[in-house]
Design a protein around this motif. Structure first.
Motif, PDB file in Angstrom:
ATOM      1  N   UNK A 189      -0.973  -5.571  -4.689  1.00 28.72           N
ATOM      2  CA  UNK A 189      -0.051  -5.687  -5.816  1.00 28.72           C
ATOM      3  C   UNK A 189      -0.406  -4.795  -6.987  1.00 28.72           C
ATOM      4  N   UNK A 190      -1.690  -4.466  -7.137  1.00 28.06           N
ATOM      5  CA  UNK A 190      -2.077  -3.549  -8.216  1.00 28.06           C
ATOM      6  C   UNK A 190      -1.410  -2.192  -8.045  1.00 28.06           C
ATOM      7  N   UNK A 229      10.237  -9.099 -12.281  1.00 30.65           N
ATOM      8  CA  UNK A 229      10.902  -9.429 -11.024  1.00 30.65           C
ATOM      9  C   UNK A 229       9.837  -9.763  -9.980  1.00 30.65           C
ATOM     10  N   UNK A 230       9.354 -10.992 -10.040  1.00 31.89           N
ATOM     11  CA  UNK A 230       8.261 -11.385  -9.151  1.00 31.89           C
ATOM     12  C   UNK A 230       8.687 -11.427  -7.696  1.00 31.89           C
ATOM     13  N   UNK A 231       9.936 -11.821  -7.443  1.00 37.26           N
ATOM     14  CA  UNK A 231      10.418 -11.889  -6.069  1.00 37.26           C
ATOM     15  C   UNK A 231      10.436 -10.498  -5.435  1.00 37.26           C
ATOM     16  N   UNK A 232      10.894  -9.497  -6.199  1.00 31.27           N
ATOM     17  CA  UNK A 232      10.930  -8.129  -5.680  1.00 31.27           C
ATOM     18  C   UNK A 232       9.511  -7.618  -5.455  1.00 31.27           C
ATOM     19  N   UNK A 233       8.619  -7.930  -6.390  1.00 30.00           N
ATOM     20  CA  UNK A 233       7.227  -7.509  -6.255  1.00 30.00           C
ATOM     21  C   UNK A 233       6.621  -8.083  -4.978  1.00 30.00           C
ATOM     22  N   UNK A 234       6.847  -9.374  -4.742  1.00 30.19           N
ATOM     23  CA  UNK A 234       6.278 -10.006  -3.550  1.00 30.19           C
ATOM     24  C   UNK A 234       6.870  -9.395  -2.278  1.00 30.19           C
ATOM     25  N   UNK A 235       8.156  -9.074  -2.313  1.00 33.10           N
ATOM     26  CA  UNK A 235       8.789  -8.485  -1.141  1.00 33.10           C
ATOM     27  C   UNK A 235       8.181  -7.124  -0.817  1.00 33.10           C
ATOM     28  N   UNK A 236       7.971  -6.316  -1.859  1.00 36.46           N
ATOM     29  CA  UNK A 236       7.364  -4.996  -1.657  1.00 36.46           C
ATOM     30  C   UNK A 236       5.971  -5.143  -1.057  1.00 36.46           C
ATOM     31  N   UNK A 237       5.181  -6.058  -1.607  1.00 37.19           N
ATOM     32  CA  UNK A 237       3.815  -6.267  -1.122  1.00 37.19           C
ATOM     33  C   UNK A 237       3.833  -6.750   0.326  1.00 37.19           C
ATOM     34  N   UNK A 238       4.718  -7.706   0.638  1.00 40.09           N
ATOM     35  CA  UNK A 238       4.789  -8.228   2.003  1.00 40.09           C
ATOM     36  C   UNK A 238       5.196  -7.137   2.997  1.00 40.09           C
ATOM     37  N   UNK A 239       6.098  -6.256   2.592  1.00 45.48           N
ATOM     38  CA  UNK A 239       6.556  -5.195   3.493  1.00 45.48           C
ATOM     39  C   UNK A 239       5.410  -4.258   3.878  1.00 45.48           C
ATOM     40  N   UNK A 253     -15.258  -4.425   6.030  1.00 51.09           N
ATOM     41  CA  UNK A 253     -14.931  -3.120   5.456  1.00 51.09           C
ATOM     42  C   UNK A 253     -13.639  -2.561   6.008  1.00 51.09           C
ATOM     43  N   UNK A 254     -13.398  -2.747   7.295  1.00 51.29           N
ATOM     44  CA  UNK A 254     -12.158  -2.257   7.898  1.00 51.29           C
ATOM     45  C   UNK A 254     -10.943  -2.972   7.361  1.00 51.29           C
ATOM     46  N   UNK A 255     -11.051  -4.291   7.156  1.00 51.13           N
ATOM     47  CA  UNK A 255      -9.930  -5.053   6.606  1.00 51.13           C
ATOM     48  C   UNK A 255      -9.646  -4.638   5.162  1.00 51.13           C
ATOM     49  N   UNK A 256     -10.714  -4.455   4.371  1.00 52.50           N
ATOM     50  CA  UNK A 256     -10.529  -4.001   2.998  1.00 52.50           C
ATOM     51  C   UNK A 256      -9.861  -2.636   2.954  1.00 52.50           C
ATOM     52  N   UNK A 257     -10.262  -1.751   3.858  1.00 48.26           N
ATOM     53  CA  UNK A 257      -9.680  -0.413   3.844  1.00 48.26           C
ATOM     54  C   UNK A 257      -8.224  -0.442   4.289  1.00 48.26           C
ATOM     55  N   UNK A 258      -7.895  -1.343   5.192  1.00 44.76           N
ATOM     56  CA  UNK A 258      -6.504  -1.487   5.595  1.00 44.76           C
ATOM     57  C   UNK A 258      -5.648  -1.908   4.393  1.00 44.76           C
ATOM     58  N   UNK A 259      -6.203  -2.758   3.543  1.00 42.98           N
ATOM     59  CA  UNK A 259      -5.488  -3.172   2.327  1.00 42.98           C
ATOM     60  C   UNK A 259      -5.342  -2.013   1.343  1.00 42.98           C
ATOM     61  N   UNK A 260      -6.347  -1.124   1.287  1.00 39.01           N
ATOM     62  CA  UNK A 260      -6.226   0.041   0.405  1.00 39.01           C
ATOM     63  C   UNK A 260      -5.134   0.987   0.904  1.00 39.01           C
ATOM     64  N   UNK A 261      -4.995   1.086   2.212  1.00 34.61           N
ATOM     65  CA  UNK A 261      -3.883   1.870   2.761  1.00 34.61           C
ATOM     66  C   UNK A 261      -2.568   1.233   2.332  1.00 34.61           C
ATOM     67  N   UNK A 262      -2.460  -0.088   2.449  1.00 36.70           N
ATOM     68  CA  UNK A 262      -1.242  -0.786   2.023  1.00 36.70           C
ATOM     69  C   UNK A 262      -0.968  -0.539   0.542  1.00 36.70           C
ATOM     70  N   UNK A 263      -2.016  -0.601  -0.275  1.00 34.75           N
ATOM     71  CA  UNK A 263      -1.847  -0.367  -1.717  1.00 34.75           C
ATOM     72  C   UNK A 263      -1.284   1.021  -1.979  1.00 34.75           C
ATOM     73  N   UNK A 264      -1.700   2.006  -1.183  1.00 34.75           N
ATOM     74  CA  UNK A 264      -1.239   3.382  -1.393  1.00 34.75           C
ATOM     75  C   UNK A 264       0.232   3.560  -1.027  1.00 34.75           C
ATOM     76  N   UNK A 265       0.790   2.624  -0.259  1.00 37.52           N
ATOM     77  CA  UNK A 265       2.148   2.780   0.252  1.00 37.52           C
ATOM     78  C   UNK A 265       3.206   2.040  -0.557  1.00 37.52           C
ATOM     79  N   UNK A 266       2.799   1.234  -1.553  1.00 37.88           N
ATOM     80  CA  UNK A 266       3.773   0.362  -2.214  1.00 37.88           C
ATOM     81  C   UNK A 266       4.838   1.144  -2.986  1.00 37.88           C
ATOM     82  N   UNK A 267       4.529   2.353  -3.414  1.00 39.56           N
ATOM     83  CA  UNK A 267       5.515   3.153  -4.142  1.00 39.56           C
ATOM     84  C   UNK A 267       6.357   4.031  -3.239  1.00 39.56           C
TER      85      UNK A 267
END
Length: 279
Positions: free
Chosen positions: A104-105, A118-128, A148-162
Motif C-alpha cells: 500500500x505504501x 478512497x479506501x475501497x479503491x486503494x484496497x482493490x489496487x493492492x489486492x490486484x 526473504x523471498x516472500x518479502x521480495x515478492x511483496x516489493x515486486x507487488x509494491x512496484x506494480x501498484x501504479x
C-alpha cells in the motif's frame, strides 16, 4: 520486444548523458533508448554508476549534461510511470507492518491522501497486485515473519501498484536462493511480456536473467558498451573495458567470466561479492 514497440515513444531515453561527482565522471555521452517491453541488463563493477543510472531515472539525481526521459517526459521524482524494485533486505521481526501495508505504501507514494479519500479503491489496487505476484496468502502476516523471498515478492507487488511503464530493478535477486531468484525474475518477466513494461535490471550476476535479456549496458571506469549479450559478453569486449585480459566462457548455457579483480566479481562468477555504495 515486439516490432510495434520499436516504433513507439521510448520507455526510457538518455541522450548525451553525463554524470559526474566533482572531478570524477562516472559515464559520459551515454545514448540509450529503451523500447516498451525491452529488457535491458545494466552490468559493471561496484562504483561504476549502475545504481546512479537508476537514481537519475527515479529523479533522485540530476545529470551533469544531457537529458533523461521516462515515457516521453523528463525524469522526475514521484513518477507513477516508474516502478522500483530494490535489493532484498530482511526486515526485523519487530516491524509492525503487514505485507499488504508495504504494498500500500506504493499507492500512497504517488498521490497524497489517496488512501484516505478512497479506501475501497486503494484496497482493490493492492489486492490486484497481490494476486498478480501470488502473495495473497501471506499478505496479512507481519513482514518480519516472512522469508526473504516472500518479502521480495511483496516489493515486486509494491512496484506494480501504479501500473508502471518502466520497472527499475536494483539487484533484486541479491541474497535470494536459486528458487526465489527464479520466482522473482519470473514475475518481472511475466509483467513485461503481459503489459509491455520496459525493464532496466542492475545486476552483478547475469546468468539468472540471461534468457530474458534483450540488451546489455556494461559500464567500467567511465567506458561502456551497449548491445545484445552475445555482442557485449565476449572476451574481447570485456578485456577492452577492463584494460586487462578477461575470458568469457560459455558453459551449459551460463556465462563464466575469468579475469582479475573487479573483472571477476562483475558477474559474481567466482569469490564472494560484498556490495557497497554504488555511485
Amino acid at each position: 520486444m515486439t516490432p510495434a514497440a520499436q516504433t513507439r515513444t521510448p520507455a526510457v531515453s538518455l541522450q548525451n548523458a553525463r554524470l559526474a561527482f566533482g572531478e570524477r565522471t562516472l559515464w559520459r555521452d551515454l545514448q540509450l533508448d529503451v523500447a516498451p517491453g525491452e529488457f535491458v541488463a545494466v552490468l559493471g563493477p561496484n562504483g561504476s554508476g549502475k545504481t546512479s543510472l537508476l537514481k537519475v531515472l527515479l529523479g533522485q539525481l540530476n545529470l551533469s549534461d544531457g537529458t533523461a526521459q521516462v515515457a516521453g517526459r523528463s525524469a522526475r521524482a514521484g513518477n507513477s510511470d516508474v516502478g522500483y524494485i530494490p535489493q532484498q533486505k530482511s526486515l526485523d521481526a519487530g516491524v509492525p507492518l503487514r505485507g499488504r501495508d508495504l504494498v500500500g505504501l506504493g499507492v500512497d507514494g504517488h498521490q497524497w491522501g489517496i488512501g484516505l479519500r478512497n479506501r475501497a479503491r486503494r484496497r482493490r489496487i493492492v489486492d490486484e497486485v497481490l494476486d498478480e505476484v501470488g502473495a495473497q496468502h501471506f499478505a496479512d502476516a507481519p513482514l518480519g515473519t516472512l522469508s526473504g523471498g516472500e518479502q521480495q515478492r511483496l516489493r515486486v507487488a509494491q512496484s506494480l501498484v501504479g501500473d508502471p511503464k518502466v520497472l527499475l530493478c536494483d539487484e533484486p535477486l541479491l541474497s535470494l536462493d536459486l528458487a526465489n531468484q527464479q520466482l522473482v525474475s519470473g514475475l518481472i518477466e511475466r509483467r513485461r511480456r503481459t503489459y509491455d513494461t520496459a525493464v532496466l535490471f542492475v545486476t552483478h550476476e547475469i546468468n539468472p536473467i540471461l534468457p530474458m535479456v534483450d540488451r546489455v549496458v556494461y559500464i567500467v571506469d567511465g567506458k561502456f558498451r551497449i548491445g545484445h549479450p552475445r555482442e557485449v559478453m565476449t572476451s574481447q569486449v570485456l578485456s577492452e573495458l577492463y584494460q586487462t585480459d578477461v575470458d568469457v566462457l560459455h558453459v551449459r548455457g551460463r556465462l563464466i567470466v575469468v579475469g582479475t579483480g573487479d573483472a571477476v566479481d562483475a558477474l559474481g562468477s567466482t569469490g564472494d561479492h560484498h556490495p557497497g555504495e554504488d555511485h
